[in-house]
Every structure is written in structure tokens, then in C-alpha cells.
Design an enzyme around this catalytic site. Structure first.
Site, PDB file in Angstrom:
ATOM      1  CB  CYS A 172      19.604  68.476  49.271  1.00  0.00           C
ATOM      2  SG  CYS A 172      19.031  67.031  48.352  1.00  0.00           S
ATOM      3  CB  CYS A 213      14.787  67.236  50.992  1.00  0.00           C
ATOM      4  SG  CYS A 213      16.585  67.426  50.982  1.00  0.00           S
ATOM      5  CG  ASP A 230      38.838  58.900  65.217  1.00  0.00           C
ATOM      6  OD1 ASP A 230      39.242  59.176  66.363  1.00  0.00           O
ATOM      7  OD2 ASP A 230      38.024  57.986  64.988  1.00  0.00           O
ATOM      8  CG  HIS A 263      18.667  63.209  50.097  1.00  0.00           C
ATOM      9  ND1 HIS A 263      17.659  64.148  50.121  1.00  0.00           N
ATOM     10  CD2 HIS A 263      18.273  62.222  50.946  1.00  0.00           C
ATOM     11  CE1 HIS A 263      16.692  63.750  50.938  1.00  0.00           C
ATOM     12  NE2 HIS A 263      17.042  62.588  51.446  1.00  0.00           N
ATOM     13  CB  CYS A 319      15.392  67.074  46.973  1.00  0.00           C
ATOM     14  SG  CYS A 319      15.590  65.526  47.892  1.00  0.00           S
ATOM     15  CG  ASP A 331      32.002  60.985  63.513  1.00  0.00           C
ATOM     16  OD1 ASP A 331      32.038  60.881  64.750  1.00  0.00           O
ATOM     17  OD2 ASP A 331      32.365  60.073  62.745  1.00  0.00           O
TER      18      ASP A 331
END
Length: 377
Positions: A310, A308, A97, A339, A313, A270
Site C-alpha cells: 500500500c 504490504c 445503509d 493501510h 508501506c 463492510d
RNA sequence: GCGGGUAUCGCCAAGUGGUCAAGGCAUCGGAUUGUGGUUCCGAUAUACGUGGGUUCGACUCCCACUACCCGCC
């Protein structure tokens, strides 16, 4: 030579009833499958995560902040290190940015002139001055694949004159950014401003479209306005940008905002929300936001979200993570960050697949119903 | 056994002879959108060791008891 030697964007399919599209963004550090959510790594690190954890969560591209890197590590140091990629040993695409928004949101003391922005470091009070040219120099030193124009973000709420003034400056500064930026290995994205006035947004979109850029951003949202207003102005603005270039909606957002943005034709997002929420104990699920410290999870031995896959999880229970959070173990923030980031990236990629398979409308509708089943998110 | 001290919500801890007894932690709930990693907001407790007494009125004064702490024998 031009940026197109290093960058490209291919749209693979579009949704028939909405503006959603699925594509591939090519960068010097690899391809990005859009729509994509990009985790924020302000200080050249996604808070609480290692690069390995970021990548395992599905990240294809991350952000870093010129403002923070300029103030703290210092651009000379990063340049000497060989740029952000080598500095943090991250070999995938990085976006920086410009610092315009951070000056707006973080610096208590600032003075905006036609030429640039004077501001004080919020931590030690030291005085600084950034112009479009200086922002380009900073971002060149950092060496990200995608760099952002130096803009002025209008607050919310703000009146028409204020929005117009910020837009006018942003337009002039954009010309100076392109004038100052000569490195074709870095794609400079212009930023649309105009607050929540459609005519200003249209004017801004027309203006930025005149520049031959590798992508275009919509800024000035996520500044405190209600989601409906954000989504409305996004839906209005996105289609005004070049069709065959990626569109980046800055600072968004929530799972619902992501869906709405994609529906409007946004390709990149983002947001600090997944990691900030994680540090504060909130996690995303397909049935809405939930708070890990809540008593109902005290002896809940199921994962954060049954659907999920991930790392968190697959390996841990809500009861365990709640305990870590209540005892202030930083691992709680790490697990929830993994997560939440995975969740938004997976969400963007699942929606991408649905666009490719021409099922976006029904799939997104189904997801929205789930997110709204518990609360507004 | 003798002398001294302390006893206020789960924990720590203010406090005055006179409507509703601070605050912190903990607990419970919420917030968070181009990042201020210990943040912000809100909510909840029949707490003044026990029993007497003085007083119009005591958590605040007196007595006894109990518990704990510190000395001494």
C-alpha cells in the site's frame, strides 16, 4: 424494466470444500469483484481520506449512511447536488445503509412502533421519525447504487421473544420497502435478522428469498457477540440465501472474520474497523493486529507490514508513523487508514484469486495461521 | 545590597501536624466489528529543595542555607 437491466451477478468459480465463491457484481457505476470489502464513508467521506486515496487503496465500492446524511447534510441538499455520486464526486458504486441499525446503535432515545422508529438526534436532541417508506425516500434522494431495507436489529444478548419481535417487524417493513421502492437503478437488498437463533434465521432467510432482489444481506451480527457465535450463525445462514445472488454480511469485520465469512459463502463486507482502528492507532498485519504507539516501534524503520504494497508501506516507516501518532498529527490516521483499508480489500481480492485458482482452502488456512500467530485477530 | 514570594513524581498541580501524599499531562499496555475523528479501560514513580530544630509525631510550625520569581537601590 427491472433492476436486472442495471444489476447482475456472475459466479466465476466456487471452492470445492467450502461455500466460498468468486464473482462479479454489476452495478450502474461499474463492476465489483467479489468477495469484496467495502470501506465505510458514513458522512459521505471515508474518514481522513480523499477519494483518490480511497481508490488507490483499492476500493471498488463504498458505503454511506442514510441516517447521518439525513440528519446533517439533509436529503434535499444531496438531491439538489445530483445525488451522492456527484455530491462527493465518487464515480464508483455506492451503497447506503437504511438507518435502522444507526437508530439502534446511536440514538439513546428511541421508540420503536409497528409503523416505524421515533428517535432523537444524539447531537442536538431534535426529534425524528423514520418509517420504511421514509427510509426508501431518503435513499432514493441519496441515489446510491445499492440501498438497504429498513430493519430492526436485535441487541446482543437478547431473548427469543425479543428476537422474534424484531424479525416480525423487519419482515413487515421489508414488504413496505419493496412496495415503496420503484427505482430500478437502485438495487434494494433485504436484510436477514433473527439474532442468534437458527430457526429465526432460517425463517428470515426463507422470507427474504421470496423477494426478487439483486442481493441479500445478513444483519444483526457485529453487535457485541463473540466472533465464534457470529461466524457460526453466518455459516448457518448464508447458504440459505439464493445461491446466484450476492450475499452481504453487514458490519464485518476483522481479517479473520472476513476469511470465515468468505468460507461461508459471503460476497460483500463492510466495517468501520479498519478506519476506526487506524484513528486509534491499531493496524492490521499478516501476523495479527499491532499497535503503532507501542514503544517497540520507536526506532523501527521498517514498513507496517513487510508484505504490504500500500502507499503507506511503500513510503513510510513504523517509527515515523508512530511519531506522527504520538504527536497527534492527523496524517497518522490517514496513513494507517490507507493501510488498513488496503489490507482488507487486498485480503478479499487475494482470497478471490485463490478461489479462482482452486487454492482457497490451503491459502485461507495459511493466512489464518498467520493472523493467529500474534493474537486473536 | 534591601524587601517580598515560591520550592510536592519527567511537566503542571491539590493538600492536612498523625495509617497508604489527590488529580491532570506525559509514559507503558489494552480495547474498538451496518463509525461519536480528539474515545474508552487498565498500569507504573524510593515526589514533599538542602541542613538543622520544635513535637509523641512534620510535607504541613520555626531557623539557616540554596535556587528561581517580583519589586527597590
Amino acid at each position: 424494466m427491472s433492476y436486472s437491466d442495471y444489476f447482475g451477478f456472475e459466479i466465476l468459480n466456487t471452492s470445492s470444500e467450502t461455500n466460498a465463491r468468486a464473482g462479479i457484481l454489476k452495478t450502474p457505476h461499474g463492476n465489483v469483484l467479489t468477495p469484496i470489502f467495502m470501506p465505510v464513508g458514513t458522512n459521505s467521506a471515508v474518514k481522513m481520506l480523499t477519494n483518490e486515496q480511497i481508490l488507490n487503496a483499492g476500493a471498488q465500492i463504498i458505503l454511506a449512511n442514510s441516517y447521518h446524511m439525513y440528519l446533517r447534510a439533509g436529503c434535499d441538499l444531496i438531491r439538489k447536488a445530483g445525488g451522492l455520486h456527484k455530491w462527493m464526486n465518487f464515480n464508483k458504486p455506492i451503497l447506503t445503509d437504511s438507518g435502522g441499525f444507526q437508530v439502534f446503535s446511536l440514538s439513546k432515545l428511541r421508540k420503536i412502533t409497528q409503523d416505524g422508529i421515533h428517535f432523537q438526534d444524539p447531537i442536538n436532541g431534535s426529534k425524528h421519525y423514520i418509517t420504511p417508506e421514509i427510509s426508501m425516500k431518503i435513499q432514493q434522494d441519496l441515489g446510491a447504487d445499492i440501498i438497504m431495507a429498513f430493519d430492526e436489529c436485535a441487541p446482543y444478548p437478547c431473548d427469543y421473544e425479543q428476537a422474534k419481535s424484531a424479525l416480525d417487524k423487519t419482515k413487515k417493513w421489508l414488504e413496505r420497502c419493496f412496495e415503496a421502492h420503484k427505482n430500478y437503478r437502485q438495487a434494494l437488498f433485504p436484510i436477514v435478522q433473527g439474532a442468534f437463533f437458527e430457526d429465526l434465521r432460517a425463517e428470515s432467510a426463507r422470507f427474504v428469498s421470496k423477494f426478487d432482489a439483486a442481493g441479500y444481506a445478513i444483519g444483526g451480527v457485529s453487535v457485541g457477540e463473540p466472533s465464534e457465535i457470529k461466524n457460526k450463525i453466518t455459516a448457518y445462514t448464508a447458504p440459505l440465501l439464493p445461491f446466484n445472488k450476492p450475499r452481504y454480511l453487514m458490519g464485518v469485520g476483522t481479517p479473520v472474520d472476513l476469511i470465515e465469512g468468505i468460507k461461508s459463502g459471503i460476497d460483500m463486507f463492510d466495517c468501520v474497523l479498519p478506519t476506526r482502528n487506524a484513528r486509534h492507532g491499531t493496524f492490521f498485519t499478516y501476523s495479527g493486529n499491532k499497535i503503532i504507539k507501542n514503544k517497540q516501534y520507536e526506532s523501527d524503520f521498517t514498513p507496517l507490514d513487510e508484505n504490504c504494497d500500500c502507499y503507506t508501506c511503500r513510503n513510510h516507516t513504523k517509527a515515523y508513523i508512530r511519531h506522527l501518532f504520538k504527536t497527534r498529527e492527523s496524517t497518522a490516521g490517514t496513513l494507517l487508514s490507507i493501510h488498513n483499508i488496503h489490507f482488507l480489500i487486498k485480503l478479499s481480492q487475494d482470497l478471490r484469486n485463490s478461489i479462482l485458482e482452486n487454492t482457497f482452502e490451503s491459502y485461507s488456512k495459511k493466512l489464518l495461521a498467520g493472523f493467529n500467530s500474534v493474537n486473536k485477530n
